[in-house]
Design a protein around this motif. Structure first.
Motif, PDB file in Angstrom:
ATOM      1  N   ARG A 242      39.053  43.403  -7.197  1.00 50.37           N
ATOM      2  CA  ARG A 242      37.638  43.479  -6.841  1.00 50.37           C
ATOM      3  C   ARG A 242      37.114  44.897  -7.075  1.00 50.37           C
ATOM      4  O   ARG A 242      37.830  45.877  -6.860  1.00 50.37           O
ATOM      5  CB  ARG A 242      37.421  43.073  -5.396  1.00 50.37           C
ATOM      6  N   VAL A 243      35.847  44.981  -7.484  1.00 50.53           N
ATOM      7  CA  VAL A 243      35.212  46.273  -7.758  1.00 50.53           C
ATOM      8  C   VAL A 243      34.041  46.461  -6.792  1.00 50.53           C
ATOM      9  O   VAL A 243      33.294  45.513  -6.513  1.00 50.53           O
ATOM     10  CB  VAL A 243      34.722  46.347  -9.219  1.00 50.53           C
ATOM     11  N   LEU A 244      33.895  47.680  -6.305  1.00 48.55           N
ATOM     12  CA  LEU A 244      32.794  47.973  -5.386  1.00 48.55           C
ATOM     13  C   LEU A 244      31.494  48.143  -6.169  1.00 48.55           C
ATOM     14  O   LEU A 244      31.407  48.949  -7.098  1.00 48.55           O
ATOM     15  CB  LEU A 244      33.089  49.247  -4.594  1.00 48.55           C
ATOM     16  N   LEU A 245      30.489  47.358  -5.788  1.00 47.63           N
ATOM     17  CA  LEU A 245      29.173  47.430  -6.408  1.00 47.63           C
ATOM     18  C   LEU A 245      28.134  47.789  -5.354  1.00 47.63           C
ATOM     19  O   LEU A 245      28.276  47.444  -4.177  1.00 47.63           O
ATOM     20  CB  LEU A 245      28.804  46.091  -7.058  1.00 47.63           C
ATOM     21  N   GLU A 246      27.074  48.447  -5.806  1.00 40.53           N
ATOM     22  CA  GLU A 246      25.951  48.785  -4.935  1.00 40.53           C
ATOM     23  C   GLU A 246      24.660  48.343  -5.598  1.00 40.53           C
ATOM     24  O   GLU A 246      24.496  48.481  -6.809  1.00 40.53           O
ATOM     25  CB  GLU A 246      25.907  50.301  -4.676  1.00 40.53           C
ATOM     26  N   ARG A 247      23.753  47.806  -4.790  1.00 37.83           N
ATOM     27  CA  ARG A 247      22.446  47.433  -5.334  1.00 37.83           C
ATOM     28  C   ARG A 247      21.566  48.679  -5.413  1.00 37.83           C
ATOM     29  O   ARG A 247      21.450  49.440  -4.454  1.00 37.83           O
ATOM     30  CB  ARG A 247      21.766  46.381  -4.465  1.00 37.83           C
ATOM     31  N   ARG A 248      20.948  48.872  -6.564  1.00 38.48           N
ATOM     32  CA  ARG A 248      20.087  50.035  -6.742  1.00 38.48           C
ATOM     33  C   ARG A 248      18.772  49.834  -5.995  1.00 38.48           C
ATOM     34  O   ARG A 248      18.376  48.712  -5.686  1.00 38.48           O
ATOM     35  CB  ARG A 248      19.837  50.287  -8.232  1.00 38.48           C
ATOM     36  N   GLY A 249      18.099  50.926  -5.736  1.00 34.04           N
ATOM     37  CA  GLY A 249      16.871  50.885  -4.951  1.00 34.04           C
ATOM     38  C   GLY A 249      15.729  50.181  -5.658  1.00 34.04           C
ATOM     39  O   GLY A 249      15.843  49.768  -6.823  1.00 34.04           O
ATOM     40  N   PRO A 250      14.593  50.047  -4.980  1.00 30.69           N
ATOM     41  CA  PRO A 250      13.465  49.294  -5.525  1.00 30.69           C
ATOM     42  C   PRO A 250      12.682  50.011  -6.620  1.00 30.69           C
ATOM     43  O   PRO A 250      11.821  49.414  -7.255  1.00 30.69           O
ATOM     44  CB  PRO A 250      12.578  49.058  -4.297  1.00 30.69           C
ATOM     45  N   THR A 251      12.971  51.290  -6.839  1.00 32.66           N
ATOM     46  CA  THR A 251      12.260  52.032  -7.885  1.00 32.66           C
ATOM     47  C   THR A 251      13.274  52.696  -8.806  1.00 32.66           C
ATOM     48  O   THR A 251      14.459  52.784  -8.503  1.00 32.66           O
ATOM     49  CB  THR A 251      11.345  53.112  -7.280  1.00 32.66           C
ATOM     50  N   GLY A 252      12.779  53.173  -9.930  1.00 31.69           N
ATOM     51  CA  GLY A 252      13.647  53.866 -10.871  1.00 31.69           C
ATOM     52  C   GLY A 252      14.327  52.916 -11.831  1.00 31.69           C
ATOM     53  O   GLY A 252      14.117  51.698 -11.818  1.00 31.69           O
ATOM     54  N   VAL A 253      15.191  53.472 -12.682  1.00 28.55           N
ATOM     55  CA  VAL A 253      15.859  52.685 -13.706  1.00 28.55           C
ATOM     56  C   VAL A 253      16.826  51.688 -13.056  1.00 28.55           C
ATOM     57  O   VAL A 253      17.455  51.960 -12.046  1.00 28.55           O
ATOM     58  CB  VAL A 253      16.600  53.615 -14.689  1.00 28.55           C
ATOM     59  N   TRP A 254      16.893  50.483 -13.631  1.00 31.30           N
ATOM     60  CA  TRP A 254      17.770  49.405 -13.145  1.00 31.30           C
ATOM     61  C   TRP A 254      17.463  49.038 -11.698  1.00 31.30           C
ATOM     62  O   TRP A 254      18.339  48.590 -10.960  1.00 31.30           O
ATOM     63  CB  TRP A 254      19.244  49.780 -13.285  1.00 31.30           C
ATOM     64  N   SER A 255      16.238  49.211 -11.264  1.00 29.16           N
ATOM     65  CA  SER A 255      15.887  48.942  -9.866  1.00 29.16           C
ATOM     66  C   SER A 255      16.238  47.509  -9.490  1.00 29.16           C
ATOM     67  O   SER A 255      15.955  46.562 -10.223  1.00 29.16           O
ATOM     68  CB  SER A 255      14.397  49.194  -9.640  1.00 29.16           C
ATOM     69  N   GLY A 256      16.877  47.367  -8.333  1.00 25.08           N
ATOM     70  CA  GLY A 256      17.223  46.056  -7.815  1.00 25.08           C
ATOM     71  C   GLY A 256      18.470  45.433  -8.399  1.00 25.08           C
ATOM     72  O   GLY A 256      18.936  44.401  -7.908  1.00 25.08           O
TER      73      GLY A 256
END
Length: 348
Positions: A242-256
């Motif tokens: 398993r790999v640790l993933l994080e959801r990016r914030g609502p703004t900026g590149v790749w948001s969400g």
């Protein structure tokens, strides 16, 4: 019918593209989806994405009911993810305001997120046969060359002139075919570099062809240097893969989107990783560069195998340990998905 449209439609009958997946059936939902996907993306790339999207979400109501992760996962790799979010938001508004259908009025369509005048015109012309002009990038190039319009087409005054030409050439009959025809001409004949003028039905009347200006029209956007940023991406992988993933914030590149934890550079990576998990091995993977429209991103991927989750680093809606089999259901940036798909085997 005007001469320009007449000649273009004769060419289309013999050389136009008539077997694109969104043409069968050519309903408003499929036309809309294809138009959004085709913004800044070539047809050959879009076809596969379109087919997978409509197989999973065949109707506007299905799209509106889907969760964001499903939509972004289907979009993953197409880039410009704001398009997908606007598509999703517009579908929900159609449920709320328009009885679950795309409206058939230009202003109502343009009031929906992500639908500008050209996209709205394409939907009305291709799905309903209504006389509305379009002015996407291919059409701008065709008309700028045909009429000898100098100046960057993105400038308001130049674009306004091109809209006038687009409207005057759009016929009242066979509007759907004409709309496809002028897009096809720009995509296959009147291309950006080395246009095939000998094959063009408009060559005899084209100002750029007559005056030897095809290499300089349309006028390119004034250039500016693209800045470069650097980042280290942390691939924290546990013994189960398993790999640790994080959801990016609502703004900026790749948001969400779901992505990898980051550090400013490779030197800072071990310290950043230790805040998220107990790590043992460290392995620098090949660096690469990802180019956005407004900057370049130099990425240094750092693999931390046998990572053990820390109790204080809670999983939730913004962070999760994800098994390889679960990745397909998540919206991931294309370079992150490629990294995860090509990870080396776990070391003993």
């Amino acid at each position: 019918m005007n001469r320009f449209a007449d000649e273009l439609l004769r060419w289309f009958d013999h050389h136009g593209r008539k077997d694109l997946p969104w043409q069968h059936p050519r309903d408003a939902y499929r036309v809309w989806l294809s138009e959004i996907m085709l913004q800044q993306t070539q047809v050959v790339t879009v076809i596969g994405y379109f087919q997978r999207f409509v197989e999973r979400l065949p109707t506007l109501r299905d799209l509106a009911a889907a969760d964001e992760d499903t939509v972004l996962a289907l979009w993953s790799g197409l880039g410009y993810y704001r398009r997908a979010r606007f598509l999703h938001a517009a579908a929900k508004l159609c449920i709320e305001r328009h009885g679950g259908e795309l409206p058939r009025e230009l202003d109502a369509l343009m009031a929906l997120p992500g639908i500008g005048r050209s996209t709205a015109g394409a939907i009305l012309a291709q799905a309903h046969g209504l006389r509305f002009p379009i002015l996407d990038g291919n059409v701008k190039r065709v008309l700028a060359r045909y009429h000898g319009v100098a100046g960057f087409p993105g400038e308001s005054a130049i674009e306004k002139r091109l809209w006038v030409h687009a409207d005057e050439h759009t016929p009242a009959v066979r509007t759907a075919d004409y709309t496809q025809a002028i897009m096809d001409l720009g995509a296959t004949v009147c291309v950006r570099s080395k246009p095939a003028c000998l094959l063009c039905p408009q060559a005899a009347s084209c100002v750029a062809h007559r005056d030897g200006l095809t290499a300089v029209l349309p006028t390119v956007k004034p250039g500016k240097k693209i800045p470069t940023r650097a980042v280290a991406m942390l691939l924290l992988r546990d013994r189960q893969g398993r790999v640790l993933l994080e959801r990016r914030g609502p703004t900026g590149v790749w948001s969400g989107l779901w992505s990898l934890p980051e550090a400013p550079d490779a030197d800072a990576a071990p310290t950043a990783a230790a805040r998220l998990a107990r790590v043992r091995s460290i392995d620098a993977l090949p660096a690469f560069t990802h180019v956005f429209s407004h900057y370049r991103l130099d990425v240094s991927p750092i693999l931390f195998d046998h990572a053990a989750p820390l109790a204080r680093v809670a999983e939730g809606t913004e962070r999760r340990w994800c098994a390889p089999a679960d990745l397909a259901a998540l919206g991931l940036p294309a370079p992150v998905r490629s990294l995860l798909d090509n990870l080396p085997e776990i070391t003993p």
